[in-house]
Scaffold this motif. Structure first.
Motif, PDB file in Angstrom:
ATOM      1  N   VAL A 110       0.837  -1.201   0.000  1.00 30.52           N
ATOM      2  CA  VAL A 110       0.000   0.000   0.000  1.00 30.52           C
ATOM      3  C   VAL A 110       0.869   1.246   0.000  1.00 30.52           C
ATOM      4  N   VAL A 111       1.932   1.243   0.786  1.00 31.41           N
ATOM      5  CA  VAL A 111       2.823   2.401   0.825  1.00 31.41           C
ATOM      6  C   VAL A 111       3.438   2.648  -0.555  1.00 31.41           C
ATOM      7  N   ASP A 112       3.763   1.572  -1.271  1.00 32.12           N
ATOM      8  CA  ASP A 112       4.286   1.731  -2.632  1.00 32.12           C
ATOM      9  C   ASP A 112       3.253   2.406  -3.540  1.00 32.12           C
ATOM     10  N   LEU A 113       1.975   2.031  -3.375  1.00 36.92           N
ATOM     11  CA  LEU A 113       0.917   2.687  -4.147  1.00 36.92           C
ATOM     12  C   LEU A 113       0.819   4.163  -3.791  1.00 36.92           C
ATOM     13  N   LEU A 114       0.846   4.429  -2.493  1.00 38.30           N
ATOM     14  CA  LEU A 114       0.750   5.814  -2.042  1.00 38.30           C
ATOM     15  C   LEU A 114       1.930   6.641  -2.517  1.00 38.30           C
ATOM     16  N   ARG A 115       3.093   6.022  -2.587  1.00 38.15           N
ATOM     17  CA  ARG A 115       4.272   6.746  -3.079  1.00 38.15           C
ATOM     18  C   ARG A 115       4.026   7.264  -4.490  1.00 38.15           C
ATOM     19  N   ARG A 116       3.475   6.409  -5.342  1.00 39.15           N
ATOM     20  CA  ARG A 116       3.189   6.833  -6.709  1.00 39.15           C
ATOM     21  C   ARG A 116       2.167   7.969  -6.719  1.00 39.15           C
ATOM     22  N   ALA A 117       1.166   7.862  -5.835  1.00 39.93           N
ATOM     23  CA  ALA A 117       0.159   8.920  -5.771  1.00 39.93           C
ATOM     24  C   ALA A 117       0.783  10.238  -5.326  1.00 39.93           C
ATOM     25  N   TYR A 118       1.598  10.202  -4.281  1.00 41.42           N
ATOM     26  CA  TYR A 118       2.234  11.415  -3.778  1.00 41.42           C
ATOM     27  C   TYR A 118       3.111  12.062  -4.844  1.00 41.42           C
ATOM     28  N   GLU A 171      11.286  20.619   9.076  1.00 37.36           N
ATOM     29  CA  GLU A 171      10.857  20.031  10.340  1.00 37.36           C
ATOM     30  C   GLU A 171       9.465  20.524  10.723  1.00 37.36           C
ATOM     31  N   THR A 172       9.213  21.818  10.566  1.00 39.85           N
ATOM     32  CA  THR A 172       7.902  22.373  10.870  1.00 39.85           C
ATOM     33  C   THR A 172       6.843  21.799   9.941  1.00 39.85           C
ATOM     34  N   VAL A 173       7.178  21.711   8.667  1.00 39.54           N
ATOM     35  CA  VAL A 173       6.259  21.136   7.678  1.00 39.54           C
ATOM     36  C   VAL A 173       5.855  19.724   8.078  1.00 39.54           C
ATOM     37  N   LEU A 174       6.821  18.927   8.492  1.00 40.15           N
ATOM     38  CA  LEU A 174       6.531  17.534   8.856  1.00 40.15           C
ATOM     39  C   LEU A 174       5.747  17.448  10.158  1.00 40.15           C
ATOM     40  N   GLU A 175       5.996  18.377  11.075  1.00 41.19           N
ATOM     41  CA  GLU A 175       5.239  18.358  12.322  1.00 41.19           C
ATOM     42  C   GLU A 175       3.762  18.641  12.060  1.00 41.19           C
ATOM     43  N   ASP A 176       3.488  19.609  11.194  1.00 40.92           N
ATOM     44  CA  ASP A 176       2.101  19.881  10.844  1.00 40.92           C
ATOM     45  C   ASP A 176       1.477  18.665  10.160  1.00 40.92           C
ATOM     46  N   ALA A 199      -5.374  -1.330   5.781  1.00 43.20           N
ATOM     47  CA  ALA A 199      -6.118  -0.171   6.275  1.00 43.20           C
ATOM     48  C   ALA A 199      -5.208   0.765   7.060  1.00 43.20           C
ATOM     49  N   ASP A 200      -4.372   0.194   7.925  1.00 40.85           N
ATOM     50  CA  ASP A 200      -3.473   1.030   8.718  1.00 40.85           C
ATOM     51  C   ASP A 200      -2.539   1.828   7.823  1.00 40.85           C
ATOM     52  N   ALA A 201      -2.031   1.195   6.769  1.00 46.61           N
ATOM     53  CA  ALA A 201      -1.127   1.897   5.860  1.00 46.61           C
ATOM     54  C   ALA A 201      -1.840   3.036   5.138  1.00 46.61           C
ATOM     55  N   LEU A 202      -3.106   2.820   4.800  1.00 49.92           N
ATOM     56  CA  LEU A 202      -3.875   3.866   4.131  1.00 49.92           C
ATOM     57  C   LEU A 202      -4.207   5.018   5.074  1.00 49.92           C
ATOM     58  N   TYR A 203      -4.474   4.701   6.330  1.00 48.70           N
ATOM     59  CA  TYR A 203      -4.884   5.710   7.298  1.00 48.70           C
ATOM     60  C   TYR A 203      -3.708   6.488   7.884  1.00 48.70           C
ATOM     61  N   ASP A 204      -2.539   5.882   7.964  1.00 49.59           N
ATOM     62  CA  ASP A 204      -1.391   6.523   8.608  1.00 49.59           C
ATOM     63  C   ASP A 204      -0.838   7.670   7.765  1.00 49.59           C
ATOM     64  N   THR A 205      -0.141   8.598   8.426  1.00 50.71           N
ATOM     65  CA  THR A 205       0.683   9.549   7.683  1.00 50.71           C
ATOM     66  C   THR A 205       1.998   8.876   7.310  1.00 50.71           C
ATOM     67  N   HIS A 206       2.636   9.410   6.273  1.00 54.06           N
ATOM     68  CA  HIS A 206       3.895   8.845   5.778  1.00 54.06           C
ATOM     69  C   HIS A 206       4.839  10.006   5.457  1.00 54.06           C
ATOM     70  N   PRO A 207       5.538  10.513   6.464  1.00 50.71           N
ATOM     71  CA  PRO A 207       6.410  11.669   6.234  1.00 50.71           C
ATOM     72  C   PRO A 207       7.411  11.467   5.102  1.00 50.71           C
ATOM     73  N   VAL A 208       7.912  10.262   4.951  1.00 51.90           N
ATOM     74  CA  VAL A 208       8.891  10.031   3.888  1.00 51.90           C
ATOM     75  C   VAL A 208       8.266  10.247   2.515  1.00 51.90           C
ATOM     76  N   LEU A 209       6.976   9.959   2.384  1.00 56.78           N
ATOM     77  CA  LEU A 209       6.301  10.171   1.101  1.00 56.78           C
ATOM     78  C   LEU A 209       6.056  11.656   0.862  1.00 56.78           C
ATOM     79  N   LEU A 210       5.718  12.385   1.912  1.00 52.05           N
ATOM     80  CA  LEU A 210       5.544  13.823   1.758  1.00 52.05           C
ATOM     81  C   LEU A 210       6.852  14.468   1.312  1.00 52.05           C
TER      82      LEU A 210
END
Length: 249
Positions: A110-118, A171-176, A199-210
Motif C-alpha cells: 500500500v505504501v508503494d501505491l501511495l508513493r506513486r500517488a504522492y 521540520e515544521t512542515v513535517l510536524e504539521d 487499512a493502517d497503511a492507508l490511514y497513517d501519515t507517511h512523512p517520507v512520502l511527503l
C-alpha cells in the motif's frame, strides 16, 4: 517545536480541521491565525458544525477531491463560503482493489501505491496547488479552507507547499503533517473486508512520502525551491513577498 500547535477546530461530523496559524517561519514571523484552514471532508457536518465553521469567517473552500468524489459526497458549507473545485484525482483505487484480491498483499504494498500517488500530486497535479496560491494572494478570499477526503495526503502536500513558501523549515512542515495522526478520526470508509495492515497503511501519515513529493516537485521545476515557487506555483519574488506580508505577522 511549539507543543500546542496546530490549533484544531472540534466538530461532530468532521475531523482534522485546524488552523495553519501559529507556525514559525525562518525570518522569525509566524503564520497569522484565522486566515488559512485545512481539513478532511465537509460532507457530513451537523447543523452545529455549520454554525461553528460559519464563525471562522470562511469565504473560500478549496475542494481538492476528485470530480466523482465531490459529486458523491457534496460539502455542507455555511452561507457566504464559496466552494472552489481544484480537483486532484485519486490514483490508488483500482490498484488497491487489485491488492485486496491478492492474499499476500502487505502494508508495504500500500505504501508503494501511495508513493506513486504522492509523486503525482507533486508533479502532475501541481497546477491545482498553483491555483490554490492564486486564491491565497487575494485578501478578499480569506479566510480560506482547503481539504480533500481525509485531509491527509492531497491536503497534506498543500499545507506543506504553503508553509514552505512562507519560509517554514522542513521540520515544521513535517510536524504539521504528522498532526493528522492525532486529529483525524479515520472515519473515511474503506472497501468492506480491507485487511487491517492495508487499512493502517492507508490511514497513517507517511512523512517520507511527503518529503518525496516535495523533492519531486522541486526536481520537476529546475531542482531548486525558488524555481518551484516561481515556475510551478506562480510565486515570483514580488508575489512571494506579497503572500508573506498577507499571511505572516
Amino acid at each position: 517545536m511549539t507543543q500546542d500547535l496546530p490549533i484544531a477546530v472540534p466538530l461532530d461530523g468532521a475531523s482534522n480541521l485546524r488552523d495553519l496559524g501559529g507556525w514559525q517561519v525562518a525570518d522569525g514571523r509566524r503564520v497569522r491565525h484565522g486566515l488559512i484552514y485545512r481539513s478532511a471532508t465537509l460532507a457530513h457536518l451537523t447543523e452545529r458544525d455549520v454554525s461553528t465553521i460559519a464563525a471562522l469567517g470562511l469565504r473560500t473552500v478549496c475542494d481538492l477531491r476528485g470530480v466523482d468524489e465531490a459529486a458523491h459526497r457534496p460539502s455542507r458549507l455555511p452561507d457566504g463560503a464559496e466552494r472552489i473545485p481544484l480537483p486532484i484525482e485519486p490514483t490508488v483505487g483500482a490498484s488497491l482493489a487489485d491488492l485486496m484480491r491478492r492474499e499476500l498483499s502487505t502494508g508495504e504494498d500500500v505504501v508503494d501505491l501511495l508513493r506513486r500517488a504522492y509523486l503525482d500530486y507533486g508533479t502532475r497535479f501541481i497546477g491545482a496547488y498553483r491555483n490554490l496560491f492564486e486564491l491565497l494572494l487575494q485578501p478578499g478570499r480569506h479566510a480560506l479552507l482547503f481539504h480533500c477526503s481525509a485531509g491527509k495526503d492531497r491536503t497534506g502536500l498543500g499545507a506543506a507547499l504553503i508553509l514552505t513558501a512562507l519560509g517554514a523549515t522542513r521540520e515544521t512542515v513535517l510536524e504539521d503533517y504528522r498532526a493528522t495522526d492525532r486529529l483525524w478520526r479515520r472515519d473515511l470508509a474503506l472497501p468492506p473486508g480491507t485487511p487491517k495492515p492495508l487499512a493502517d497503511a492507508l490511514y497513517d501519515t507517511h512523512p517520507v512520502l511527503l518529503e518525496a513529493a516535495l523533492d519531486a516537485a522541486i526536481e520537476a521545476h529546475g531542482g531548486e525551491m525558488p524555481l518551484l515557487l516561481e515556475r510551478g506555483l506562480g510565486l515570483d519574488a514580488r508575489r512571494l513577498d506579497r503572500l508573506r506580508d498577507l499571511l505572516l505577522e
